[in-house]
Write a protein that holds these residues in place. Sequence first.
Motif, PDB file in Angstrom:
ATOM      1  N   MET A   1      12.009  -1.053  -3.473  1.00 24.96           N
ATOM      2  CA  MET A   1      11.495  -1.629  -2.244  1.00 24.96           C
ATOM      3  C   MET A   1      11.222  -0.501  -1.244  1.00 24.96           C
ATOM      4  N   LYS A   2       9.998  -0.472  -0.750  1.00 24.72           N
ATOM      5  CA  LYS A   2       9.625   0.557   0.212  1.00 24.72           C
ATOM      6  C   LYS A   2      10.190   0.226   1.588  1.00 24.72           C
ATOM      7  N   ARG A   3      10.668   1.251   2.265  1.00 22.68           N
ATOM      8  CA  ARG A   3      11.173   1.115   3.633  1.00 22.68           C
ATOM      9  C   ARG A   3      10.109   1.688   4.568  1.00 22.68           C
ATOM     10  N   PHE A   4       9.750   0.940   5.592  1.00 24.91           N
ATOM     11  CA  PHE A   4       8.665   1.328   6.491  1.00 24.91           C
ATOM     12  C   PHE A   4       9.197   1.855   7.821  1.00 24.91           C
ATOM     13  N   SER A   5       8.587   2.936   8.275  1.00 26.52           N
ATOM     14  CA  SER A   5       8.919   3.530   9.558  1.00 26.52           C
ATOM     15  C   SER A   5       8.179   2.756  10.647  1.00 26.52           C
ATOM     16  N   ILE A   6       8.938   2.203  11.580  1.00 27.40           N
ATOM     17  CA  ILE A   6       8.360   1.367  12.636  1.00 27.40           C
ATOM     18  C   ILE A   6       8.616   1.988  14.001  1.00 27.40           C
ATOM     19  N   ALA A   7       7.543   2.166  14.753  1.00 28.61           N
ATOM     20  CA  ALA A   7       7.641   2.616  16.142  1.00 28.61           C
ATOM     21  C   ALA A   7       7.748   1.383  17.022  1.00 28.61           C
ATOM     22  N   ILE A   8       8.821   1.299  17.771  1.00 30.16           N
ATOM     23  CA  ILE A   8       8.975   0.201  18.728  1.00 30.16           C
ATOM     24  C   ILE A   8       8.479   0.698  20.080  1.00 30.16           C
ATOM     25  N   VAL A   9       7.537  -0.033  20.651  1.00 26.75           N
ATOM     26  CA  VAL A   9       7.052   0.279  21.994  1.00 26.75           C
ATOM     27  C   VAL A   9       7.492  -0.885  22.873  1.00 26.75           C
ATOM     28  N   VAL A  67       1.733   8.313  15.414  1.00 27.50           N
ATOM     29  CA  VAL A  67       1.030   8.712  14.186  1.00 27.50           C
ATOM     30  C   VAL A  67       1.981   8.689  12.991  1.00 27.50           C
ATOM     31  N   ALA A  68       3.228   9.109  13.186  1.00 25.85           N
ATOM     32  CA  ALA A  68       4.203   9.198  12.095  1.00 25.85           C
ATOM     33  C   ALA A  68       4.681   7.833  11.595  1.00 25.85           C
ATOM     34  N   ALA A  69       4.455   6.789  12.362  1.00 26.70           N
ATOM     35  CA  ALA A  69       4.953   5.456  12.012  1.00 26.70           C
ATOM     36  C   ALA A  69       4.014   4.727  11.056  1.00 26.70           C
ATOM     37  N   ASP A  70       4.604   3.874  10.225  1.00 27.40           N
ATOM     38  CA  ASP A  70       3.826   3.013   9.332  1.00 27.40           C
ATOM     39  C   ASP A  70       3.330   1.765  10.051  1.00 27.40           C
ATOM     40  N   GLY A  71       3.992   1.384  11.125  1.00 21.66           N
ATOM     41  CA  GLY A  71       3.620   0.198  11.880  1.00 21.66           C
ATOM     42  C   GLY A  71       4.191   0.268  13.286  1.00 21.66           C
ATOM     43  N   VAL A  72       3.730  -0.635  14.139  1.00 19.30           N
ATOM     44  CA  VAL A  72       4.156  -0.652  15.542  1.00 19.30           C
ATOM     45  C   VAL A  72       4.615  -2.061  15.912  1.00 19.30           C
ATOM     46  N   LEU A  73       5.797  -2.115  16.510  1.00 17.24           N
ATOM     47  CA  LEU A  73       6.331  -3.364  17.034  1.00 17.24           C
ATOM     48  C   LEU A  73       6.310  -3.272  18.554  1.00 17.24           C
ATOM     49  N   PHE A  74       5.493  -4.116  19.183  1.00 16.96           N
ATOM     50  CA  PHE A  74       5.460  -4.198  20.633  1.00 16.96           C
ATOM     51  C   PHE A  74       6.421  -5.306  21.063  1.00 16.96           C
ATOM     52  N   VAL A  75       7.357  -4.960  21.931  1.00 14.01           N
ATOM     53  CA  VAL A  75       8.298  -5.943  22.460  1.00 14.01           C
ATOM     54  C   VAL A  75       8.259  -5.784  23.973  1.00 14.01           C
ATOM     55  N   SER A 104      -5.288   3.181  15.601  1.00 14.10           N
ATOM     56  CA  SER A 104      -6.234   2.663  14.614  1.00 14.10           C
ATOM     57  C   SER A 104      -5.585   2.435  13.252  1.00 14.10           C
ATOM     58  N   LYS A 105      -5.757   1.220  12.749  1.00 14.60           N
ATOM     59  CA  LYS A 105      -5.298   0.794  11.423  1.00 14.60           C
ATOM     60  C   LYS A 105      -3.780   0.621  11.311  1.00 14.60           C
ATOM     61  N   LYS A 106      -3.025   0.782  12.396  1.00 17.22           N
ATOM     62  CA  LYS A 106      -1.574   0.598  12.353  1.00 17.22           C
ATOM     63  C   LYS A 106      -1.251  -0.889  12.399  1.00 17.22           C
ATOM     64  N   PRO A 107      -0.570  -1.432  11.386  1.00 19.30           N
ATOM     65  CA  PRO A 107      -0.168  -2.825  11.460  1.00 19.30           C
ATOM     66  C   PRO A 107       0.814  -3.026  12.613  1.00 19.30           C
ATOM     67  N   ILE A 183      -0.489  -4.725   4.636  1.00 21.91           N
ATOM     68  CA  ILE A 183      -1.504  -3.820   5.184  1.00 21.91           C
ATOM     69  C   ILE A 183      -1.426  -2.465   4.482  1.00 21.91           C
ATOM     70  N   ASP A 184      -0.219  -1.978   4.258  1.00 28.96           N
ATOM     71  CA  ASP A 184      -0.043  -0.697   3.564  1.00 28.96           C
ATOM     72  C   ASP A 184      -0.651  -0.752   2.159  1.00 28.96           C
ATOM     73  N   LYS A 185      -0.391  -1.828   1.453  1.00 28.13           N
ATOM     74  CA  LYS A 185      -0.919  -1.986   0.091  1.00 28.13           C
ATOM     75  C   LYS A 185      -2.448  -2.041   0.110  1.00 28.13           C
ATOM     76  N   ASN A 186      -2.999  -2.831   1.027  1.00 30.35           N
ATOM     77  CA  ASN A 186      -4.463  -2.951   1.112  1.00 30.35           C
ATOM     78  C   ASN A 186      -5.116  -1.631   1.487  1.00 30.35           C
ATOM     79  N   GLN A 187      -4.522  -0.890   2.433  1.00 34.10           N
ATOM     80  CA  GLN A 187      -5.093   0.386   2.834  1.00 34.10           C
ATOM     81  C   GLN A 187      -4.996   1.403   1.693  1.00 34.10           C
TER      82      GLN A 187
END
Length: 191
Positions: A1-9, A67-75, A104-107, A183-187
């Motif tokens: 199982m892949k672990r994704f790096s998430i940037a929380i903003v 840029v280093a994150a796989d995705g972004v969580l806005f809270v 751009s393109k960040k889930p 999104i990672d798989k599709n990209q």
Amino acid sequence: MKRFSIAIVCGSLRRDSINRKIARSMCALGGERLDCRIVEIGDLALFNQDLEGEPPEAWVRFRREIVAADGVLFVSPEYNRSIPGALKNALDVGSRPYGQSVWSKKPAAIVTASPGAIGGFGANHQIRQACVFLDMPVMQHPEAYLGQVKDEAFGADGLLVDGPLKELVGKLAAAFADWVELIDKNQSELA
């Protein structure tokens, strides 16, 4: 199982805000799949195109972390039926220089929380609108407007205590992990 790096903003700059606590709880509940880190925005100078030639160090740091994150969580909370100014500034700083947007393109997923009844509905949709322009695939469902959130919903560790809100946030975490994976798989397949 892949672990994704998430940037929380987080739109709230307050250290003990309910939105920061929701963000930390969401990531704790998605712990096996989400490796989360809050990317601070309080030190970002207001966006000014004149600074692009020699961007402030805080801008450089912020852009690098996104840029280093796989995705972004806005809270975020909602201020005056809108996006908090610090969050809007972070969106602008990350979108520049033109053609070099870090978004751009960040889930992404958007969660808004409030002690009020409507749970930051207006801010949620304004963040969503900005993400569309910034070319971010945003998780559409489940939507997350968390209303009536009080400090009592959190334990001494700042995480949600057992109850319906914790269950809901756990479902949001699982859905977001699935979204980032999709999104990672599709990209990857398109590359």
